[in-house]
Design an enzyme around this catalytic site. Structure first.
Site, PDB file in Angstrom:
ATOM      1  N   GLU A 175      -9.839 -19.691 -15.047  1.00  0.00           N
ATOM      2  CA  GLU A 175      -9.602 -20.905 -15.843  1.00  0.00           C
ATOM      3  C   GLU A 175      -9.772 -22.176 -15.017  1.00  0.00           C
ATOM      4  OE1 GLU A 175      -7.369 -18.963 -14.550  1.00  0.00           O
ATOM      5  OE2 GLU A 175      -5.517 -20.024 -14.069  1.00  0.00           O
ATOM      6  N   HIS A 233      -8.803 -17.693 -10.044  1.00  0.00           N
ATOM      7  CA  HIS A 233      -8.409 -18.307 -11.310  1.00  0.00           C
ATOM      8  C   HIS A 233      -9.658 -18.631 -12.127  1.00  0.00           C
ATOM      9  CE1 HIS A 233      -4.089 -18.882 -10.655  1.00  0.00           C
ATOM     10  NE2 HIS A 233      -4.430 -18.864  -9.379  1.00  0.00           N
ATOM     11  N   CYS A 287      -4.394 -13.522 -10.854  1.00  0.00           N
ATOM     12  CA  CYS A 287      -3.638 -13.940  -9.667  1.00  0.00           C
ATOM     13  C   CYS A 287      -2.380 -13.088  -9.465  1.00  0.00           C
ATOM     14  CB  CYS A 287      -3.329 -15.437  -9.734  1.00  0.00           C
ATOM     15  SG  CYS A 287      -2.826 -16.108  -8.134  1.00  0.00           S
TER      16      CYS A 287
END
Lengths: 260, 217
Positions: free
Chosen positions: B197, B195, B83
């Site tokens: 995650e 992202h 990001c």
């Protein structure tokens, strides 16, 4: 292929348990929020929203622990709301693993808080939750006002002016709940949704009133919502998330269907 | 042990990426730190970032993270930027009235829409930030795409995007009003705008691929 519209199940939690609509269920079945969040994530929920309705000081530690537990096991975005009043509250939740926080009453009592929060943590994690009620009389042009405390307290703020101001202050997303529709199961207030969605550049999450899958479709196609939030239709197994996504996709809405 | 350092420069939620890495195996040890020696001693490095670029760059420079990332890349150590971490690698960003970034990859960071409304193929206005699950078209057969289907959806949340000067460094493309670089690659560096995650199975697969990447093509 385009950006998908999102389905966001909402977990209303009191003292560490999911409680929304317990009147329909035996309280013991309300659910452990970590379990419920994981189940929704596995089913293809696009995000999870966790609303702490205890929001008392003694309940906060439970909430932080629950958020940590969810964030350790569920790898989709997590929004935490309820009792977020200070920059420290936000930092605590982000450190616990929340990706966004939802600010409601504190935005009304101190609008500058939203500006400070967005400057400090970035707009991407600041959701402003707006509870609106229709106040125009029949025959008048539609007008909605912001209410607090579950729709009991009027604020005198015009809903459209308010969401514009909140976005101007740095809100990255609006969670819009129609207090006229919340809990009714007759569908979103689509005129309200459309007016808010057209008024701001940021994504709008529609909430309040979902009773069937067509309501979700209407929220996106007629209300202009970027995401739809619902609790009871999913909690009580009336509809599953894959079923909702499939139904929406069949009506031409871009959804994230393949989650493998 | 597979040692992963997550660079901590005080910006935002590092819990998620650390927990996601830890979930991938009992032999994964994740350390969230700003200590140069510890970061450079790790097998691989994650360079995250959220929030405003000006604040990020100020902290990156104050803590010497710029030198750490450069040193790691000189050593050929695998680095995954996420990001705003990806955006920080570029020459400069339009955000906050133009901010000079690390200049490790040629190109700039621009705002979606700029002065004009962003429109989709049907002429519908697109919201900014670009928030939610969008498809990533793989431009190269990179080890980090292993076992991830082309056009898989990942979770994005950003108002600014990377416009690289060198198109050969683009590893993945996403469309939002127009195509933009969702992933860049150069040597042992892989950078993603989304992202991983927060991108459920596909994201965890990418992180798992990173855990087993030797930094080579």
């Amino acid at each position: 292929m385009a950006l998908a519209k999102r389905i966001i199940p909402c977990l209303d939690c009191d003292k560490g348990r999911v409680v929304k609509g317990v009147k329909f269920l035996d309280i013991r079945d309300a659910g452990d929020p970590v379990e419920v969040a994981r189940r929704y994530s596995d089913a293809g929920a696009d995000e999870i929203t966790f609303l702490d309705i205890t929001a008392s000081s003694e309940g906060r530690e439970t909430t932080v622990k629950t958020v940590e537990a969810i964030a350790s096991q569920v790898f989709i975005p997590l929004t935490v709301g309820g009792g977020i009043r200070t920059l420290d509250d936000i930092r605590t939740m982000l450190n616990a693993g929340a990706d966004k926080v939802s600010i409601n009453t504190a935005a009304v009592t101190n609008p500058e808080f939203v500006r400070e929060a967005a400057q400090r943590f970035g707009s991407q994690c600041i959701v402003v939750a707006v509870d609106a009620k229709k106040v125009s009389a029949g025959g008048e042009a539609d007008r909605w006002e912001i209410f607090t405390h579950g729709g009991r307290n009027p604020t005198g703020l015009d809903a459209i002016d308010w969401v514009r101001r909140m976005v101007d202050y740095g809100a990255g997303e609006i969670l819009l709940t129609s207090m006229d529709r919340d809990g009714t199961k007759i569908g979103f207030d689509l005129a309200l949704n459309r007016a808010v969605s057209d008024a701001v550049d940021v994504p709008v999450i529609a909430s309040g009133g979902v009773g069937n899958l067509q309501h979700l479709v209407d929220g996106v196609l007629e209300g202009g919502a970027d995401a739809v939030l619902a609790a009871s239709i999913f909690h009580f197994g009336e509809f599953s998330i894959p079923q909702a996504k499939q139904f929406m996709a069949e009506q031409g809405i871009t959804m994230r269907l393949d989650i493998s | 042990m597979n040692n992963v350092a997550v660079i901590d420069y005080g910006m935002g939620n590092l819990h998620s990426v650390a927990k996601a890495m830890e979930s991938l195996g009992s032999d994964v040890r994740v350390e969230v730190t700003s200590d140069a020696a510890r970061i450079l001693a790790a097998d691989r490095i994650i360079f995250p970032g959220v929030g405003a670029i000006r604040d990020c760059m100020a902290e990156i420079r104050r803590l010497g993270v710029d030198a750490i990332v450069s040193d790691a890349l000189m050593q050929g150590k695998p680095v995954l930027a996420i990001c705003v971490g990806m955006q920080a690698l570029m020459d400069s960003s339009e955000e906050n009235g133009r901010v000079n970034c690390l200049g490790l990859l040629p190109g700039s960071v621009k705002r979606f829409g700029g002065e004009h409304s962003l429109l989709d193929a049907d002429g519908q206005r697109l919201k900014v930030p670009h928030m939610g699950w969008n498809c990533v078209r793989q431009k190269t057969s990179h080890p980090l795409w292993h076992n991830i289907a082309d056009d898989s959806r990942f979770y994005f949340v950003h108002s600014y995007y990377v416009a690289p000067d060198d198109s050969s460094q683009v590893a993945g493309i996403t469309e939002y009003g127009h195509d933009f670089a969702a992933a860049l690659n150069k040597d042992s560096l892989f950078a993603v705008q989304f992202h991983p995650e927060k991108s459920q199975h596909c994201g965890l697969q990418l992180l798992n691929n990173f855990l087993h990447w030797d930094g080579k093509l």
